[in-house]
Design an enzyme around this catalytic site. Structure first.
Site, short mmCIF file in Angstrom:
data_model
loop_
_atom_site.label_atom_id
_atom_site.label_comp_id
_atom_site.label_asym_id
_atom_site.label_seq_id
_atom_site.Cartn_x
_atom_site.Cartn_y
_atom_site.Cartn_z
CG HIS B 58 -15.92 127.78 56.46
ND1 HIS B 58 -16.56 128.22 55.33
CD2 HIS B 58 -16.89 127.46 57.34
CE1 HIS B 58 -17.88 128.16 55.53
NE2 HIS B 58 -18.10 127.70 56.75
CG HIS B 221 -22.18 128.88 55.26
ND1 HIS B 221 -22.15 130.05 55.96
CD2 HIS B 221 -21.44 128.01 55.96
CE1 HIS B 221 -21.43 129.88 57.07
NE2 HIS B 221 -20.99 128.66 57.08
#
Lengths: 332, 332
Positions: B58, B221
């Site tokens: 991320h 995700h």
């Protein structure tokens, strides 16, 4: 390729309006000539005004570097097309005639031509303008086209930063030009692509790569590189670029350097940091004295996957201080 | 997919070493527990210490937000895997027992579980720890799984910024928790993907998309979204996300907002700005009072192409001031 744009004709305008939406507190936007400039341009005392620019598709360069301590004005061309002399001249005209202007030009034939035409026209108007030409790309071996092909690429961002900080300290036009030429002489960059850039104004990418192929020495407009090979690891890319730079610098242990690891557009930060770690290890092996490191997406080629590596040999401790000096630019 | 990495097993370590190479002047790096933290952590007087983190993939979240005025410590898990309770506990243990700690947790079941386990263990050690849980993702319609699926995504970065600035001003743990919950209650995000993320630790992407297909409501995700449709333009994406947010806020003219346009990993800035311009026009049509705009690659899903849009309704003018306050973090 699916691109988050609307009509291709207006992409530059839309992009600049988006940027202005974010930064209208501190920058102004001239929509007719695609100029982004410091809102306080008239209040900068007698600081020399730094103007840079080029074609679009290299974001955040150069408008992301407009702000106190870096550029005063960015001139924005169409995708991969330099700004016209008229645009550059209008950028210069933003500034009161009493002040001096330095153009920071990337070494592409069309860019240099258009900026120098504008400089000549501005001088005819009685303005004080000079320039430096950034040619940091050392991807091409010494041959007849060498100087022509020593393009201005990601290292330009370090030139913006050093000259911007020095201009803020009151450096004169003459001093800035001299400083710029010294810095450019010590600044070298090499890039590697894992995919071509997909120019939305063109039907085809500028080159093709097999899946899992790396292409060393590519330019930022899809200019061809010097060698394709099967990609194996970040470390392999790092060794190739690092060794090429070593052969250019012929550095000695403890030589002081600044380093820029630059994502070319679509390269996630996780990969940029992993690559930078390989560069770190190589620098340690050579006992280089790394004084400054910058990692991020700074000067791009649209959606190209890949990375460029810039080294700057720090000849003067002030260069390091200027690289580290405070700055207000959006994307430094 | 060709990724600029070496061995997949060590990718997080390599990434953090690369980041540390860039920022060792001002951050420390605990290699055993994958912690990045302010070098001056012990000298921050009695400021409440803000700790956040999550799985890798991320970037620049969350270690890119460690610095004065934002986070004090980032805890880094493996790719798409939250940090273990042990890692989070070690992050808390960096801080003197006399000081208070606030955990900023993204609302994923495993993240929440691991952070709260660490909080409980730290309390057993006599430490003062509390938390807020960010659940800004409103991509899923109201249904039985709604709260479970209101994930913590890009809006988390605005929480880091506001709480970080307030902590620097001396807010107590109790005040920060209350402020955090107020902000989170006004903070909503929606994402759209044009490609899946390619997790280098997995053989397959988490979902598939046809070329030229957009997928609304995806998670960070690879969680599935709520609708696929043929991509037509940036404006179409903007209208979809904007209208969904409108239905959540039921805003009125002149309502004050902060906006974050976030690239999901491989999205070039030119597209982020073009999309932001569409959002600007929609805000004007609704006469929203946009007080703060941030555009960039802030919380990603590896190499996903796509964008997320976060709105924060500004209920208190101090929120705007904290969003605009100076900060030292690398990637704010």
């Amino acid at each position: 390729m699916t691109k988050i744009i609307n009509d291709v004709q207006n992409i530059v305008c839309h992009m600049l309006q988006g940027f202005y939406f974010e930064h209208k507190d501190r920058v102004s936007y001239n929509e007719k000539y695609n100029l982004i400039f410091r809102k306080d341009l008239a209040d900068m005392d007698q600081q020399v005004v730094l103007i840079s620019g080029g074609g679009s598709g290299h974001e955040p360069a150069d408008f992301g570097y407009v702000g106190d301590g870096m550029l005063s004005v960015a001139v924005v061309g169409e995708i991969f097309v330099p700004p016209t002399p008229e645009q550059v001249l209008e950028a210069i005209r933003l500034v009161d005639r009493s002040r001096s202007v330095l153009l920071i030009i990337k070494n592409f034939t069309a860019d240099v031509g258009n900026f120098l035409t504008a400089e000549a026209l501005a001088k005819e108007e009685g303005r004080t303008v000079d320039h430096v030409i950034v040619n940091d790309d050392v991807s091409i071996e010494n041959d007849v086209t060498y100087n022509k092909r020593r393009r201005g690429v990601a290292g330009t961002v370090l030139v913006h930063k050093i000259l911007g900080a020095a201009a803020r300290e009151g450096y004169t036009l003459e001093q800035l030009k001299e400083l710029g030429e010294q810095v450019i002489g010590r600044l070298h960059t090499l890039g590697v692509a894992l995919s071509p850039a997909n120019d939305p104004t063109k039907d085809e990418p500028s080159f093709t790569l097999q899946k899992n192929e790396a292409y060393y020495g590519v330019g930022i407009h899809g200019e061809k590189g010097y060698r394709k090979e099967v990609f194996s690891s970040s470390e392999k890319l790092a060794v190739e670029l690092f060794n090429k730079l070593k052969s250019v610098y012929r550095w000695r242990r403890q030589d002081p350097f600044a380093i820029l690891v630059n994502g070319l557009g679509a390269t996630p930060l996780v990969e940029q940091y992993a690559f930078a770690n390989d560069i770190r290890r190589l620098c340690e092996l050579e006992s280089l004295d790394v004084r400054f490191v910058k990692i991020g997406t700074h000067l791009t080629s649209l959606d190209m996957e890949g990375i460029s590596l810039s080294f700057l040999k720090i000849e003067d401790p002030r260069w390091e201080a200027w690289l580290k000096a405070d700055v207000e630019a959006a994307k430094w």
